[in-house]
Motif scaffolding. Structure first.
Motif, mmCIF file in Angstrom:
data_model
loop_
_atom_site.group_PDB
_atom_site.id
_atom_site.type_symbol
_atom_site.label_atom_id
_atom_site.label_comp_id
_atom_site.label_asym_id
_atom_site.label_seq_id
_atom_site.Cartn_x
_atom_site.Cartn_y
_atom_site.Cartn_z
ATOM 1 N N ILE A 1 0.843 -1.103 -0.051
ATOM 2 C CA ILE A 1 0.157 -0.108 0.054
ATOM 3 C C ILE A 1 0.782 1.315 0.050
ATOM 4 C CG2 ILE A 1 -2.142 -0.984 1.268
ATOM 5 C CD1 ILE A 1 -1.100 0.500 3.833
ATOM 6 N N PHE A 2 2.303 1.246 -0.063
ATOM 7 C CA PHE A 2 2.956 2.344 -0.054
ATOM 8 C C PHE A 2 4.344 1.993 -0.586
ATOM 9 C CE2 PHE A 2 6.015 5.228 2.035
ATOM 10 C CZ PHE A 2 5.356 6.414 1.716
ATOM 11 N N GLU B 1 5.000 8.595 8.663
ATOM 12 C CA GLU B 1 4.076 7.767 7.562
ATOM 13 C C GLU B 1 3.831 6.665 8.231
ATOM 14 O OE1 GLU B 1 6.687 9.703 3.666
ATOM 15 O OE2 GLU B 1 7.629 7.919 5.060
ATOM 16 N N LEU C 1 -0.137 5.822 7.680
ATOM 17 C CA LEU C 1 -0.712 4.426 7.344
ATOM 18 C C LEU C 1 -1.528 3.424 8.023
ATOM 19 C CD1 LEU C 1 2.756 3.350 5.223
ATOM 20 C CD2 LEU C 1 0.428 4.191 4.357
ATOM 21 N N ARG D 1 -4.903 4.710 7.847
ATOM 22 C CA ARG D 1 -5.574 5.076 6.379
ATOM 23 C C ARG D 1 -6.997 4.670 6.212
ATOM 24 N NH1 ARG D 1 -4.960 0.740 2.494
ATOM 25 N NH2 ARG D 1 -3.991 2.382 0.855
ATOM 26 N N HIS E 1 -8.116 -3.836 6.455
ATOM 27 C CA HIS E 1 -6.669 -3.749 6.532
ATOM 28 C C HIS E 1 -6.129 -5.044 6.242
ATOM 29 C CE1 HIS E 1 -7.927 -0.609 9.369
ATOM 30 N NE2 HIS E 1 -6.900 -0.194 9.041
ATOM 31 N N GLU F 1 -2.974 -6.009 3.955
ATOM 32 C CA GLU F 1 -2.056 -4.628 3.403
ATOM 33 C C GLU F 1 -0.558 -4.860 4.275
ATOM 34 O OE1 GLU F 1 -5.735 -1.658 2.832
ATOM 35 O OE2 GLU F 1 -4.782 -1.457 4.370
ATOM 36 N N GLU G 1 -3.337 2.414 -4.336
ATOM 37 C CA GLU G 1 -3.272 2.250 -3.080
ATOM 38 C C GLU G 1 -2.128 3.265 -2.403
ATOM 39 O OE1 GLU G 1 -5.255 0.817 -0.904
ATOM 40 O OE2 GLU G 1 -6.225 -0.077 -2.386
ATOM 41 N N HIS G 2 -1.089 3.306 -3.163
ATOM 42 C CA HIS G 2 0.002 4.472 -2.984
ATOM 43 C C HIS G 2 -0.622 5.964 -2.900
ATOM 44 C CE1 HIS G 2 4.096 6.164 -2.359
ATOM 45 N NE2 HIS G 2 3.322 7.163 -2.919
ATOM 46 N N TRP H 1 -3.753 6.482 -2.257
ATOM 47 C CA TRP H 1 -4.653 6.859 -1.198
ATOM 48 C C TRP H 1 -3.697 6.984 0.089
ATOM 49 C CZ3 TRP H 1 -9.472 8.045 -0.413
ATOM 50 C CH2 TRP H 1 -10.111 7.758 0.733
ATOM 51 N N SER H 2 -2.771 6.305 0.182
ATOM 52 C CA SER H 2 -1.865 6.293 1.446
ATOM 53 C C SER H 2 -1.122 7.607 1.517
ATOM 54 C CB SER H 2 -0.812 5.035 1.344
ATOM 55 O OG SER H 2 -1.501 3.839 1.598
#
Length: 200
Positions: free
Chosen positions: A11-12, A20, A24, A27, A43, A46, A135-136, A138-139
């Motif tokens: 997700i990142f 960060e 996360l 999120r 979750h 992830e 997903e990145h 969104w994160s």
């Protein structure tokens, strides 16, 4: 009741710093689907990379629920049977650290998560799937610029994720509906031109 299929998604992109990492963790905090939030389904599966200091920091917060070789689980559950699991993995001869959410109602989920992380991180060419790109985004998007479709949206779309875009003014668009050009504009420069990966 049949157990849902195991899911794994990065997700990142990059190594999450402490601030960060905590973002996360949160999120999905504003997701309007309380049932999904309380079950942990949002979750589960992830994962993302962290640094050694962040890994050690989380280890020292509370005694782990359990420790197994290169992983440990947090004693406090996030929701339902889902908890934070932290990994110390040797990948291509280098030690790296990861965090993942595992549903411990499935005892195999931590080992399957570990396998999924190693497989993803040993790809010969750096690449991202469309889902990983979304997903990145969104994160990495601040809470003020992301949200959920509300009453102004058609009933079938309410509760789906939205992000703020800039064009002729500003407007909201569903995350899943972003075009490739919009995705590229939202990604950091170093991630914009990575090749597409085939989802596992």
């Amino acid at each position: 009741m049949q157990r849902p299929l195991f899911r794994s998604i990065k997700i990142f992109q990059g190594v999450a710093k402490r601030h960060e990492m905590y973002r996360l963790f949160d999120r999905h905090a504003q997701d309007p689907d309380m049932k999904c939030r309380r079950s942990g389904v949002l979750h589960a599966g992830e994962w993302f990379e962290i640094g050694e200091a962040e890994h050690d920091h989380m280890f020292e917060i509370l005694p782990p629920l359990w420790m197994r070789g290169d992983m440990f689980a947090m004693r406090e559950f996030l929701a339902g049977d889902v908890t934070n699991v932290f990994f110390t993995l040797s990948i291509d001869g280098r030690i790296r650290w990861f965090h993942g959410y595992c549903d411990l109602s499935d005892r195999t989920s931590p080992d399957r998560m570990k396998t999924a992380i190693v497989e993803r991180e040993t790809r010969p060419v750096r690449a991202m799937t469309r889902e990983e790109r979304l997903e990145h985004i969104w994160s990495a998007t601040h809470d003020d610029y992301r949200g959920y479709a509300g009453s102004r949206w058609p009933q079938a779309l309410r509760g789906t994720r939205t992000v703020l875009l800039y064009g002729d003014g500003t407007f909201l668009k569903r995350l899943d509906d972003l075009t490739e050009a919009e995705i590229a504009a939202k990604l950091p420069v170093q991630l914009r031109h990575l090749p597409d990966a085939v989802a596992a």
